[in-house]
Each structure stands twice: as structure tokens, then as C-alpha cells.
Motif scaffolding. Structure first.
Motif, mmCIF file in Angstrom:
data_model
loop_
_atom_site.group_PDB
_atom_site.id
_atom_site.type_symbol
_atom_site.label_atom_id
_atom_site.label_comp_id
_atom_site.label_asym_id
_atom_site.label_seq_id
_atom_site.Cartn_x
_atom_site.Cartn_y
_atom_site.Cartn_z
ATOM 1 N N PRO A 294 7.992 20.675 78.902
ATOM 2 C CA PRO A 294 9.426 20.762 79.203
ATOM 3 C C PRO A 294 10.187 19.649 78.490
ATOM 4 O O PRO A 294 9.690 18.533 78.334
ATOM 5 C CB PRO A 294 9.484 20.590 80.722
ATOM 6 N N ALA A 295 11.398 19.963 78.045
ATOM 7 C CA ALA A 295 12.178 18.976 77.296
ATOM 8 C C ALA A 295 13.663 19.190 77.523
ATOM 9 O O ALA A 295 14.103 20.284 77.898
ATOM 10 C CB ALA A 295 11.854 19.059 75.798
ATOM 11 N N TYR A 296 14.405 18.112 77.316
ATOM 12 C CA TYR A 296 15.865 18.164 77.313
ATOM 13 C C TYR A 296 16.327 18.178 75.857
ATOM 14 O O TYR A 296 15.864 17.368 75.061
ATOM 15 C CB TYR A 296 16.481 16.946 77.996
ATOM 16 N N ARG A 297 17.246 19.079 75.540
ATOM 17 C CA ARG A 297 17.808 19.085 74.191
ATOM 18 C C ARG A 297 19.109 18.283 74.179
ATOM 19 O O ARG A 297 20.041 18.558 74.931
ATOM 20 C CB ARG A 297 18.070 20.502 73.696
ATOM 21 N N PHE A 298 19.149 17.284 73.285
ATOM 22 C CA PHE A 298 20.342 16.473 73.084
ATOM 23 C C PHE A 298 20.904 16.758 71.693
ATOM 24 O O PHE A 298 20.152 16.826 70.720
ATOM 25 C CB PHE A 298 20.008 14.979 73.212
ATOM 26 N N THR A 299 22.224 16.910 71.617
ATOM 27 C CA THR A 299 22.877 17.204 70.344
ATOM 28 C C THR A 299 24.150 16.363 70.211
ATOM 29 O O THR A 299 24.766 15.983 71.212
ATOM 30 C CB THR A 299 23.268 18.691 70.248
ATOM 31 N N PRO A 300 24.583 16.079 68.973
ATOM 32 C CA PRO A 300 25.841 15.348 68.799
ATOM 33 C C PRO A 300 27.022 16.246 69.141
ATOM 34 O O PRO A 300 27.137 17.354 68.607
ATOM 35 C CB PRO A 300 25.845 14.982 67.314
ATOM 36 N N HIS A 368 21.087 27.019 62.198
ATOM 37 C CA HIS A 368 20.559 26.441 60.963
ATOM 38 C C HIS A 368 21.151 25.081 60.617
ATOM 39 O O HIS A 368 20.587 24.380 59.772
ATOM 40 C CB HIS A 368 20.799 27.402 59.799
ATOM 41 N N HIS A 369 22.254 24.705 61.231
ATOM 42 C CA HIS A 369 22.959 23.511 60.789
ATOM 43 C C HIS A 369 23.180 22.476 61.886
ATOM 44 O O HIS A 369 23.782 21.435 61.634
ATOM 45 C CB HIS A 369 24.306 23.917 60.182
ATOM 46 N N GLN A 370 22.700 22.752 63.086
ATOM 47 C CA GLN A 370 22.868 21.809 64.190
ATOM 48 C C GLN A 370 21.788 20.727 64.158
ATOM 49 O O GLN A 370 20.621 20.991 63.872
ATOM 50 C CB GLN A 370 22.802 22.550 65.527
ATOM 51 N N THR A 371 22.171 19.499 64.449
ATOM 52 C CA THR A 371 21.215 18.407 64.644
ATOM 53 C C THR A 371 20.865 18.339 66.122
ATOM 54 O O THR A 371 21.760 18.417 66.977
ATOM 55 C CB THR A 371 21.825 17.071 64.186
ATOM 56 N N PHE A 372 19.569 18.191 66.432
ATOM 57 C CA PHE A 372 19.184 18.106 67.847
ATOM 58 C C PHE A 372 17.891 17.313 68.017
ATOM 59 O O PHE A 372 17.108 17.138 67.076
ATOM 60 C CB PHE A 372 19.020 19.506 68.453
ATOM 61 N N LEU A 373 17.702 16.858 69.229
ATOM 62 C CA LEU A 373 16.479 16.167 69.653
ATOM 63 C C LEU A 373 15.990 16.812 70.932
ATOM 64 O O LEU A 373 16.757 16.949 71.891
ATOM 65 C CB LEU A 373 16.765 14.686 69.927
ATOM 66 N N ASP A 374 14.725 17.230 70.961
ATOM 67 C CA ASP A 374 14.100 17.739 72.181
ATOM 68 C C ASP A 374 13.171 16.660 72.722
ATOM 69 O O ASP A 374 12.135 16.359 72.119
ATOM 70 C CB ASP A 374 13.312 19.022 71.898
ATOM 71 N N ARG A 384 10.272 17.790 69.553
ATOM 72 C CA ARG A 384 10.792 18.536 68.405
ATOM 73 C C ARG A 384 12.145 17.939 68.029
ATOM 74 O O ARG A 384 12.900 17.494 68.899
ATOM 75 C CB ARG A 384 10.942 20.024 68.730
ATOM 76 N N ALA A 385 12.432 17.916 66.734
ATOM 77 C CA ALA A 385 13.710 17.360 66.293
ATOM 78 C C ALA A 385 14.094 17.928 64.944
ATOM 79 O O ALA A 385 13.225 18.251 64.128
ATOM 80 C CB ALA A 385 13.634 15.835 66.215
ATOM 81 N N ASN A 386 15.384 18.062 64.724
ATOM 82 C CA ASN A 386 15.937 18.447 63.421
ATOM 83 C C ASN A 386 17.159 17.583 63.149
ATOM 84 O O ASN A 386 18.167 17.680 63.853
ATOM 85 C CB ASN A 386 16.331 19.925 63.396
ATOM 86 N N LYS A 387 17.031 16.733 62.141
ATOM 87 C CA LYS A 387 18.161 15.901 61.713
ATOM 88 C C LYS A 387 18.745 16.533 60.455
ATOM 89 O O LYS A 387 18.086 16.612 59.420
ATOM 90 C CB LYS A 387 17.687 14.477 61.413
ATOM 91 N N ARG A 388 19.984 16.974 60.549
ATOM 92 C CA ARG A 388 20.613 17.685 59.446
ATOM 93 C C ARG A 388 21.910 16.987 59.052
ATOM 94 O O ARG A 388 22.763 16.706 59.914
ATOM 95 C CB ARG A 388 20.895 19.134 59.842
ATOM 96 N N ALA A 389 22.044 16.687 57.770
ATOM 97 C CA ALA A 389 23.230 15.992 57.268
ATOM 98 C C ALA A 389 23.543 16.468 55.865
ATOM 99 O O ALA A 389 22.647 16.861 55.113
ATOM 100 C CB ALA A 389 23.017 14.482 57.283
ATOM 101 N N GLN A 390 24.819 16.430 55.535
ATOM 102 C CA GLN A 390 25.277 16.913 54.226
ATOM 103 C C GLN A 390 25.958 15.799 53.453
ATOM 104 O O GLN A 390 26.727 15.017 54.011
ATOM 105 C CB GLN A 390 26.240 18.085 54.419
ATOM 106 N N VAL A 391 25.677 15.745 52.155
ATOM 107 C CA VAL A 391 26.305 14.782 51.248
ATOM 108 C C VAL A 391 27.405 15.500 50.484
ATOM 109 O O VAL A 391 27.167 16.535 49.847
ATOM 110 C CB VAL A 391 25.273 14.183 50.270
ATOM 111 N N ASN A 392 28.607 14.952 50.551
ATOM 112 C CA ASN A 392 29.758 15.526 49.868
ATOM 113 C C ASN A 392 30.431 14.446 49.014
ATOM 114 O O ASN A 392 30.246 13.254 49.246
ATOM 115 C CB ASN A 392 30.783 16.064 50.874
ATOM 116 N N ILE A 393 31.228 14.903 48.061
ATOM 117 C CA ILE A 393 32.004 13.989 47.220
ATOM 118 C C ILE A 393 33.476 14.377 47.324
ATOM 119 O O ILE A 393 33.823 15.566 47.218
ATOM 120 C CB ILE A 393 31.547 14.043 45.753
ATOM 121 N N LEU A 394 34.308 13.384 47.545
ATOM 122 C CA LEU A 394 35.743 13.627 47.609
ATOM 123 C C LEU A 394 36.292 13.711 46.180
ATOM 124 O O LEU A 394 36.268 12.734 45.426
ATOM 125 C CB LEU A 394 36.425 12.496 48.369
#
Length: 520
Positions: A294-300, A368-374, A384-394
Motif C-alpha cells: 500500500p502507498a500514498y501518491r503525492f504529486t505537485p 504521461h506527464h504528471q510527476t508523482f511519488l508513491d 514507485r516514482a516518476n520525475k518528469r520535467a521539460q527544458v524550454n528556451i525563451l
């Protein structure tokens, strides 16, 4: 007769004792408290503890997936058209991470370490060969140089001349390997002749293979289990210096590799991430189960990257009052040597529609694009965890550079990454065993109450049988006929008449008179 009441009284006494003790233990949570105290002592960052070795060298495999946005209409973009991109990926690498130079400090109350990472490419989990596949994207070195040079007419004129002579464009085509791990850029080579601080090579992950993010000092959790794995300092600093407020510069929470046991759904988890140059936080979303754990899912929440209007606490992340972006994006140029780098979630997930609509090919999806920690709430272990981040240029118009005159300000996506991990089977079995022991010990009072309940049922049955037997005895005593059991010859009584003697209903049970006596 004395044995039966004694057994009933004994069962009743045992029943009362078990029920009182069990209910008392449940209300007092004695065994639960004992087990929790045990976990608090076991889950600490000291030599010999249950978690120390796995903290230094995590056993579950970590995978890093890179997805690139290939630009398909460069010529049209330079004329002012809407950019169109297609997603290419993943290019997957096995990430090996371990804590290096682990040292106990401050009399053993803290532990220092370096988070070292290395990457090995996995062709079978990728869409192609990174050394062969080409990607057309924003020319990041050129945009970084233009943003630095725009403050001076002389610098911008000199850079313009160099870009024209080297045929350096606003977009470039490079292999995936070059974009990730570095290539020698002709413009940077030229600039480095006048500024030795400028490096000749550029790559999104350059010098990060086999390197670390600097020294971390962590709390061990011995003094307070809530401090387990919490970062005290990074590179010797208690606070950052990139942002304009103390709240924005705070270093809080863990580094994302360890969380305290006995998690609560109502608490907010803080994680300091050097990649974003800031601390982020996560809130509870839902209950999940991973490999039977059993786990708790935490998301930003969206407030993490919200605009200062939506979340005033984020005002400190504005580079200047004129460079404060909207919801869903964060300009991280202060910690990227002034380069116009903007961070977001993939496909501008949780961002404003204007960023999504400005780029053709964006399609944010939670799955597909959510960051979360179980996290397992009892142990705090990541299952279980998925750290997802995008690099952009202004990108947009830059004063002094004619090539940018037709461009409107746009946050241009370059790449996003997905760093994922799931607990391995061996570790899952150990966690399941620990949770089973914890559950059995914590619920032992329920076993006592259950046993008391069984004894209560036995006690009720015994009382019922005893009461029934007592009523039966009384009935027999008041209704049993007095019958002669002796023979006629031996009896001192005789039938009243021959009729009575022969009556099958009466037999010898009624009308008995003494032999030789006078009949009344």
C-alpha cells in the motif's frame, strides 16, 4: 455439581479479563506505539541501521528517458509562423546512482554525501540510436549568447558579425547524443577567445555522466524521526542565492531519495532539487498499491509553478518584475549562467493554455506527464516514482539581432525527461514481510479481544445449558409419579381392586393400600 459452576465462573472471569485487557490496549494503542517507536529507531541514517546500505546504494533500477521535440517548419517560424514540433523518443538510459564519500559529521547527528550518477544507454528500450538520429531544435548556445550580448551595442554588433561569418542560425540540427552529452560549438569557440570563462562545448547533460550535484548534509533522523533524510545544507549553504526572497531561496525537505516513516495524508512533502534550483512540494492525491504494498501518491499541485497572482509566495521566483512568467513555467536563468532556460512539466502540463496553444504538437496528458511519488506510509520507502520535467528556451525578438525581428515571444520546448523507478521484487518482499510483522504486532490487541469474544460466547452457552438443566430438574421433581417398584409378593401394599390391578394406565402407581388393611 460443584465442578460445573466453577467452570462457568472461570470462563466468565477469563472472558472479562481478555475483553478488558484487549479494549484497554486498543484504546491506549500500546502495541501500535511500541511498533512505531521501533520503526523510528530502525529507520535512521547511521551505520548498521535497516536502511543505511540501501540509502547509499538503492537496489531498484532507475531509468532515464529523454524525449525531444523535432522542429518541422524552421523557415516558416523565422517568418513569424507558429512553430510545429513532433515528439521523438524515448532514448532510454539505465541510471546508476549511489552516495559517495559518505561521512558522519557533527558528532554523528548528521551525514554528508555526494549524489553520484552515471548513465548507460539501453537500445532495447529506445526508439533509435542516439549517435545517428538527428533532431532540429533551438540553437541554445546562440540564444544564450544573444541574451547576454543585448545589453551592449558593441557586444551585440560583434556577436552578429561572428554569427554571420560562422553561419550560425537560430535553430540547429544535431544528433541526440550531441544534444545530451555535448558537442563543440563553433560560436562558443569564437567567444571563448575573448572570454575564458565561456566553455567551448555545450550539451543538456554535459559533464553529468559520472558526476554529482555537490555535497549534501542530511539529518540522520535519530533525534527526530520527522527529520530523517532532510537536507541541512547543499554545497555548504543553508539557503540559495538565486532568488529574491528567503522563502524562494529556502532549502527544505529531502533530496528525493529518503522520506520519514509514518507518513500522514495531510502533510506536505518538500523536495529540494538542484536541477530546478529550488525546493518544490507535493500533496497527497490518492491511495495506490504497488506489488502488493500500500502507498500514498503525492504529486505537485498547480500552485508549485503558479504565477505570482495565483500564488503570491512565488513572487520571489521572478528574475525581475518584467520577467515574471505565468502559471506552469519557471525561468531558471539565474542558475544557468544567464541562459534563457525555462522549466515546466512535459507538454506544459498544469500550465496556462497560451503556452500550449503557442506550439503545434503540444498535448498535455496527466497519465504521461504528471510527476508523482508513491510512498509506503509506514516505512516512507519509495515504491514507485516518476520525475518528469521539460527544458524550454525563451525565444523572441532580441534587440540588436535582425534575425529575430519576425519572432514573437514564445517558450519553445526542447526536451523533456522521465526519471522513473519501481521497487524490485526482492525489496518488495522484504517490505511486505516488515509490514506483515508491523500489522500483526499492532493488531495483537484485536486478537485478545477476539479471544475474549469467543470466551464470551462459550460463557453464554454454559450459562444457557446450566439454566436449562436446572429447569429440567425442577420439572422432574414436581411432576414425577410415585410408582411401586417391588413385586406384589414383596410389597406391603395391595391394589384396591382387581380392576385397578389390571388397569394398564394405573398399574401399580395408584390406589396402593397396605395388605390386610381395611379398605376405606
Amino acid at each position: 455439581m460443584s465442578r460445573r459452576p466453577f467452570a462457568i465462573y472461570t470462563v466468565g472471569a477469563l472472558c472479562a479479563l481478555l475483553l478488558v485487557c484487549g479494549i484497554g490496549l486498543i484504546l491506549g494503542q500500546v502495541f501500535r506505539t511500541l511498533m512505531h517507536n521501533r520503526l523510528k529507531k530502525e529507520i535512521v541514517l547511521v551505520e548498521g541501521s535497516r536502511v543505511f546500505e540501501s540509502w547509499k546504494r538503492p537496489p531498484p533500477p532507475v531509468f532515464m528517458e529523454y524525449f525531444f521535440f523535432n522542429v518541422t517548419n524552421v523557415d516558416e517560424i523565422l517568418k513569424g509562423a507558429k512553430p510545429i514540433v513532433t515528439q521523438v523518443g524515448p532514448y532510454t538510459y539505465r541510471e546508476y546512482r549511489y552516495k559517495d564519500n559518505v561521512t558522519m559529521v557533527e558528532n554523528g547527528t548528521m551525514v554528508s554525501a555526494y549524489n553520484t550518477k552515471s548513465f548507460v544507454f539501453l537500445l532495447e528500450k529506445s526508439v533509435g540510436d542516439p549517435t545517428v538520429d538527428n533532431i532540429t531544435t533551438v540553437n541554445i548556445p546562440a540564444w544564450a549568447a544573444m541574451n547576454k550580448a543585448k545589453i551592449s551595442f558593441f557586444r551585440s554588433s560583434m556577436l552578429n558579425m561572428w554569427m554571420n561569418s560562422l553561419r550560425t542560425g537560430l535553430f540547429t540540427t544535431r544528433t541526440v547524443h550531441e544534444l545530451l552529452w555535448g558537442y563543440e560549438d563553433s560560436l562558443l569557440v569564437k567567444i571563448s577567445t575573448t572570454n575564458r570563462e565561456v566553455e567551448k562545448d555545450f550539451g543538456l547533460m554535459i559533464k553529468k555522466n559520472g558526476s554529482n550535484d555537490g555535497e549534501f548534509v542530511f539529518h540522520t533522523g535519530e533525534q527526530n524521526y520527522l527529520d530523517y533524510g532532510r537536507v541541512k545544507t547543499w554545497k555548504g549553504q543553508r539557503q540559495l542565492t538565486f532568488w529574491s526572497t528567503n522563502e524562494s531561496n529556502s532549502i527544505a525537505g529531502s533530496d528525493g531519495s529518503a522520506f520519514h516513516p509514518l507518513l500522514n495524508k495531510d502533510e506536505r512533502i518538500y523536495i529540494f532539487t538542484p536541477d530546478l534550483c529550488r525546493t518544490i512540494y507535493m500533496d497527497f492525491e490518492k491511495d495506490v498499491v504497488v506489488k502488493g504494498i500500500p502507498a500514498y501518491r503525492f504529486t505537485p499541485p498547480s500552485s508549485v509553478l503558479a504565477s505570482k497572482e495565483e500564488n503570491p509566495a512565488n513572487e520571489g521566483f521572478c528574475v525581475t518584475s518584467n520577467e515574471c512568467l505565468g502559471t506552469g513555467v519557471l525561468k531558471v536563468s539565474p542558475c544557468r549562467k544567464g541562459a534563457p532556460v525555462v522549466a515546466s512539466f512535459p507538454h506544459f502540463y498544469l500550465g496556462e493554455d497560451k503556452y500550449i496553444d503557442a506550439i503545434g504538437g503540444m498535448s498535455p496528458q496527466r497519465e504521461h506527464h504528471q510527476t508523482f511519488l508513491d510512498l509506503n506510509p509506514t516505512t516512507g520507502i519509495i515504491v514507485r516514482a516518476n520525475k518528469r520535467a521539460q527544458v524550454n528556451i525563451l525565444v523572441g525578438r532580441v534587440v540588436g539581432f535582425p534575425k529575430t525581428k519576425n519572432l514573437t515571444e514564445t517558450i519553445f520546448p526542447v526536451m523533456f525527461l522521465n526519471e522513473s523507478v519501481e521497487i524490485d521484487d526482492a525489496s518488495a518482499m522484504r517490505v511486505q514481510k516488515l509490514l506483515l510483522i508491523t500489522k500483526l504486532v499492532s493488531n495483537f490487541p484485536l486478537f485478545i479481544v477476539g479471544l475474549g469474544g469467543i470466551m464470551l460466547m462459550i460463557f453464554i452457552v454454559l450459562l444457557f445449558r446450566a439454566h436449562k438443566q436446572k429447569k429440567e430438574v425442577k420439572r422432574i421433581e414436581f411432576t414425577k409419579p410415585y410408582c411401586a417398584t417391588s413385586t406384589e409378593e414383596d410389597s406391603s401394599y395391595s391394589p384396591v381392586s382387581q380392576k385397578d390391578k389390571d388397569d394398564p394406565q394405573n398399574g401399580n402407581c395408584i390406589g396402593l393400600t397396605p395388605k390386610g388393611g381395611t379398605q376405606a
